[in-house]
Design a protein around this motif. Structure first.
Motif, short mmCIF file in Angstrom:
data_model
loop_
_atom_site.label_atom_id
_atom_site.label_comp_id
_atom_site.label_asym_id
_atom_site.label_seq_id
_atom_site.Cartn_x
_atom_site.Cartn_y
_atom_site.Cartn_z
N ASP A 198 0.63 -1.10 0.03
CA ASP A 198 0.12 0.20 0.04
C ASP A 198 0.51 0.86 0.46
O ASP A 198 1.07 2.28 0.92
CB ASP A 198 -0.86 0.00 1.29
CG ASP A 198 -2.15 -0.82 1.01
OD1 ASP A 198 -2.36 -1.12 0.09
OD2 ASP A 198 -2.70 -1.71 2.19
N GLN A 199 1.51 1.21 -0.99
CA GLN A 199 2.54 2.54 -1.03
C GLN A 199 2.37 3.10 -2.50
O GLN A 199 2.02 1.94 -3.08
CB GLN A 199 4.65 2.37 -0.96
CG GLN A 199 4.73 1.53 0.10
CD GLN A 199 4.83 2.41 0.80
OE1 GLN A 199 4.95 3.23 1.79
NE2 GLN A 199 3.74 2.03 2.75
N GLY A 200 2.65 4.37 -2.50
CA GLY A 200 2.74 5.43 -4.13
C GLY A 200 1.12 5.63 -3.39
O GLY A 200 0.34 5.80 -3.26
N PRO A 201 0.85 5.99 -5.11
CA PRO A 201 -0.09 7.50 -5.05
C PRO A 201 -1.52 5.99 -5.36
O PRO A 201 -1.84 5.08 -5.53
CB PRO A 201 0.00 7.87 -6.50
CG PRO A 201 1.21 6.66 -7.26
CD PRO A 201 1.96 6.59 -6.48
N ASN A 202 -3.03 6.87 -4.68
CA ASN A 202 -3.92 6.17 -5.41
C ASN A 202 -4.66 5.47 -6.86
O ASN A 202 -3.78 6.82 -7.31
CB ASN A 202 -5.35 6.73 -4.70
CG ASN A 202 -5.66 6.13 -3.07
OD1 ASN A 202 -5.46 4.98 -3.03
ND2 ASN A 202 -5.54 7.75 -2.32
N THR A 203 -5.19 4.32 -7.29
CA THR A 203 -5.08 4.26 -8.76
C THR A 203 -6.61 3.82 -8.46
O THR A 203 -7.17 4.16 -7.80
CB THR A 203 -4.38 3.59 -8.73
OG1 THR A 203 -4.57 2.02 -7.96
CG2 THR A 203 -2.33 3.17 -8.84
N GLY A 204 -6.89 3.44 -10.05
CA GLY A 204 -8.57 3.01 -10.25
C GLY A 204 -8.47 1.68 -9.18
O GLY A 204 -9.76 1.20 -8.59
N GLY A 205 -7.60 0.70 -9.38
CA GLY A 205 -7.34 -0.27 -8.10
C GLY A 205 -6.67 -1.16 -9.00
O GLY A 205 -6.67 -1.40 -10.62
N MET A 206 -5.54 -1.58 -7.77
CA MET A 206 -4.57 -2.51 -8.23
C MET A 206 -4.79 -3.91 -8.51
O MET A 206 -4.09 -5.25 -9.12
CB MET A 206 -2.98 -1.90 -8.56
CG MET A 206 -2.28 -0.85 -8.34
SD MET A 206 -2.33 -0.50 -10.31
CE MET A 206 -1.08 -1.36 -10.44
N GLY A 207 -5.93 -4.18 -7.79
CA GLY A 207 -6.17 -5.80 -7.93
C GLY A 207 -7.64 -6.27 -7.19
O GLY A 207 -8.05 -4.99 -6.17
N SER A 208 -7.97 -7.41 -6.75
CA SER A 208 -8.42 -7.08 -5.63
C SER A 208 -8.54 -9.05 -5.42
O SER A 208 -8.44 -9.80 -6.24
CB SER A 208 -9.97 -6.78 -6.35
OG SER A 208 -10.78 -7.19 -6.26
N TYR A 209 -9.52 -9.27 -4.84
CA TYR A 209 -10.04 -10.80 -4.37
C TYR A 209 -11.24 -10.85 -3.52
O TYR A 209 -11.42 -10.33 -3.15
CB TYR A 209 -8.54 -10.84 -3.69
CG TYR A 209 -8.69 -10.75 -1.94
CD1 TYR A 209 -8.20 -9.80 -2.09
CD2 TYR A 209 -9.34 -11.20 -0.80
CE1 TYR A 209 -8.18 -9.54 -0.39
CE2 TYR A 209 -9.25 -11.01 0.31
CZ TYR A 209 -8.13 -9.91 0.51
OH TYR A 209 -8.23 -9.02 1.77
N SER A 210 -12.05 -12.16 -3.68
CA SER A 210 -12.75 -12.63 -3.30
C SER A 210 -12.84 -14.31 -3.05
O SER A 210 -12.50 -14.51 -3.81
CB SER A 210 -14.51 -11.70 -4.63
OG SER A 210 -15.58 -12.51 -3.66
N PRO A 211 -13.98 -14.57 -1.69
CA PRO A 211 -14.64 -13.59 -0.93
C PRO A 211 -13.23 -13.36 0.53
O PRO A 211 -12.35 -14.03 1.13
CB PRO A 211 -15.46 -14.29 -0.04
CG PRO A 211 -14.78 -15.69 -0.22
CD PRO A 211 -13.67 -15.78 -1.73
N PRO A 212 -13.61 -12.13 1.31
CA PRO A 212 -12.01 -11.93 1.91
C PRO A 212 -12.77 -13.19 3.22
O PRO A 212 -13.64 -12.99 3.50
CB PRO A 212 -12.60 -10.50 2.75
CG PRO A 212 -13.44 -9.60 1.48
CD PRO A 212 -14.26 -10.46 1.09
N GLY A 213 -11.87 -13.46 3.89
CA GLY A 213 -11.42 -14.17 4.74
C GLY A 213 -12.29 -13.69 6.15
O GLY A 213 -13.45 -14.38 6.69
N PHE A 214 -12.21 -12.20 6.08
CA PHE A 214 -12.60 -11.88 8.04
C PHE A 214 -14.81 -11.56 7.55
O PHE A 214 -14.72 -10.91 8.65
CB PHE A 214 -11.29 -10.97 8.14
CG PHE A 214 -11.80 -9.21 6.53
CD1 PHE A 214 -10.34 -9.64 5.84
CD2 PHE A 214 -12.19 -8.12 6.76
CE1 PHE A 214 -10.40 -8.41 5.07
CE2 PHE A 214 -12.14 -7.17 5.67
CZ PHE A 214 -11.40 -7.58 4.89
N PHE A 215 -15.20 -11.46 6.33
CA PHE A 215 -16.15 -11.15 6.36
C PHE A 215 -16.80 -11.46 6.12
O PHE A 215 -16.50 -12.46 4.66
CB PHE A 215 -16.33 -9.99 5.20
CG PHE A 215 -17.39 -8.91 5.14
CD1 PHE A 215 -17.16 -7.81 6.13
CD2 PHE A 215 -18.48 -8.63 4.63
CE1 PHE A 215 -18.35 -7.09 5.96
CE2 PHE A 215 -19.40 -8.56 3.70
CZ PHE A 215 -19.39 -7.40 5.14
#
Ligand code: AMP
Ligand code: GLY
Length: 422
Positions: A221-238
């Protein structure tokens, strides 16, 4: 038998096309403007998503039975109102309902009025008052421009000076133009973030599988904000109980509130949540599917998306089953060097044919050059996506295969879904 049109040209629209093309109901599929990936499964139409009259004319002339809107800009300009006035079936909220995304002040006031959990915050429309309030707060503090600002309108300020600068940029320098006529100054929450979206016909609300996205450009989580660099589903904590809690306390009350306000909300409602110490709270609403979340959500949807969409348009969502697979899904975005700042395009993309057949490559900024070679055409270029029986397996498949794809100056994060332990 349906002719369907998808509006947009990113990774979200490619996965929408991929899923909608699987419906036995759909015989012809168009994407406007699409990209080199959508061209492999649909016919691209060279019309901009904000050219509402152009899109309405094509939908009318070609007898399109169903239009699905990807990005926020056409929703905020009223594409749904225009298509509906012409009797053209379309999936998404009206302009008035899309204000839940296009005006953060509107959504904040709605949440405050109806007691929907969100960070404490104040709204200002003059610089002087905002500045005076800010001086009395202690950092960290969050400054948000009211309107659409291409994902750049939010500053989580660590120091008072950073907060002053953000406020001045928005309200004095007016870097976002009229999107900065008003601001919200709100408390900074700490916790895990998750996106929970829902299908709704304005009455029935059915949650969509939760997902997490990564906004910063670089690892950890370094550097500038983007539109989104990746994703996953489902999060284990949710887990399922949190999904139920958010559905009961946030998604359903919001849809009900919109109806009470006379702005019936139909389509996909996206809640960006923070799991604060005293429960989930809404950081933002979006009026559409997320990008890149959709690339990891739709591969897990077992039901026919077209059935769901049609039932929403017909106000019959309560009759429709929405089923999810137990698979995990991971998507990693390959971006152009320099993104989200300046970057070059037109580089040939090598190795797309070298990945394992079960890997899903959703294109965003891609096109074919004059030699028919697929090349880069934007900041976010591809979302390389895999399913697995658990997160570790899905993640391993993505990272094994992503190395086989190459274009000059490409970069991608190496830590997507790594903190997931399931
Ligand atoms: P938004 O566009 O409102 O989702 O904000 C973009 C990002 O800013 C979010 O994904 C959060 O990481 C962060 N953010 C927004 N509001 C807050 C808040 N009140 N407290 C802490 N972080 C926030
Ligand atoms: N991934 C965040 C968004 O689509 O707004």
């Amino acid at each position: 038998m349906l002719k369907a049109l998808i509006i947009g040209g990113g990774g979200r629209e490619h996965v929408l096309a991929w899923k909608i093309a699987q419906s036995p109901k759909v015989t012809q599929l168009y994407v406007a403007p699409g990209n080199a990936g959508t061209a492999q499964i649909a016919q691209n139409l060279d019309i901009r998503p904000t050219d509402i009259e152009g899109l309405a004319k094509v939908a009318n002339d070609m007898n399109i039975d169903l239009t699905v809107v990807g990005p926020e800009a056409p929703l905020a300009t009223g594409i749904v109102d225009r298509f509906s006035a012409l009797g053209l079936p379309i999936f998404g909220p009206t302009r008035a309902a899309a204000k839940i995304e296009s005006s953060k002040v509107f959504s904040k006031q709605l949440m405050q009025k109806y007691g929907i959990p969100c960070p404490r915050g104040e709204i200002f429309s003059t610089y002087g008052q905002a500045r005076e309030y800010l001086e009395a707060q202690s950092p960290p503090i969050v400054i948000k421009a009211d309107g659409l600002a291409a994902g750049k309108g939010v500053t989580v300020a660590i120091s008072k000076e950073e907060a002053r600068q953000a406020l001045s940029d928005i309200m004095e320098t007016r870097v976002f133009g009229s999107a900065g006529d008003s601001v919200i100054i709100e408390e900074c929450l700490i916790g895990k973030e998750v996106s929970l979206l829902a299908f709704t016909d304005g009455k029935t609300v059915i949650p969509i599988a939760p997902a997490c996205d990564y906004k910063r450009a670089f690892n950890s989580d370094q550097g500038p904000n983007t539109g989104g660099m990746g994703s996953y589903s489902p999060p284990g904590f949710f887990d399922a109980s949190l999904t139920k809690q958010v559905t009961d306390n946030i998604l359903e009350p919001t849809v009900e509130a919109m109806a009470k306000e006379g702005t019936l909300y139909k389509g996909v409602l996206y809640a960006g949540l923070m799991l604060a110490t005293d429960g989930p709270k809404v950081l933002e609403f979006n009026a559409r599917f997320g990008d890149p979340e959709t690339q990891v959500i739709l591969p897990r949807l077992k039901s026919d998306l077209v059935d769901i969409i049609l039932s929403i348009i017909d106000n019959k969502l309560h009759e429709t089953a929405v089923e999810w697979s137990n698979d995990a899904c991971v998507g990693v975005v390959m971006a152009s060097g320099g993104y989200p700042g300046n970057y070059k395009t037109g580089f040939a993309i090598q190795g797309l044919d070298k990945v394992h057949p079960e890997i899903m490559i959703f294109h965003a900024g891609t096109k074919r050059d004059e030699n028919s070679q697929i090349c880069t055409d934007g900041g976010r270029v591809l979302t390389v996506t895999a399913r697995g029986k658990n997160m570790a397996e899905a993640r391993m498949k993505v990272y094994e295969n992503i190395q086989r794809i190459y274009f000059e100056d490409c970069h991608y994060r190496k830590d997507i879904a790594f903190r997931e332990v399931n």
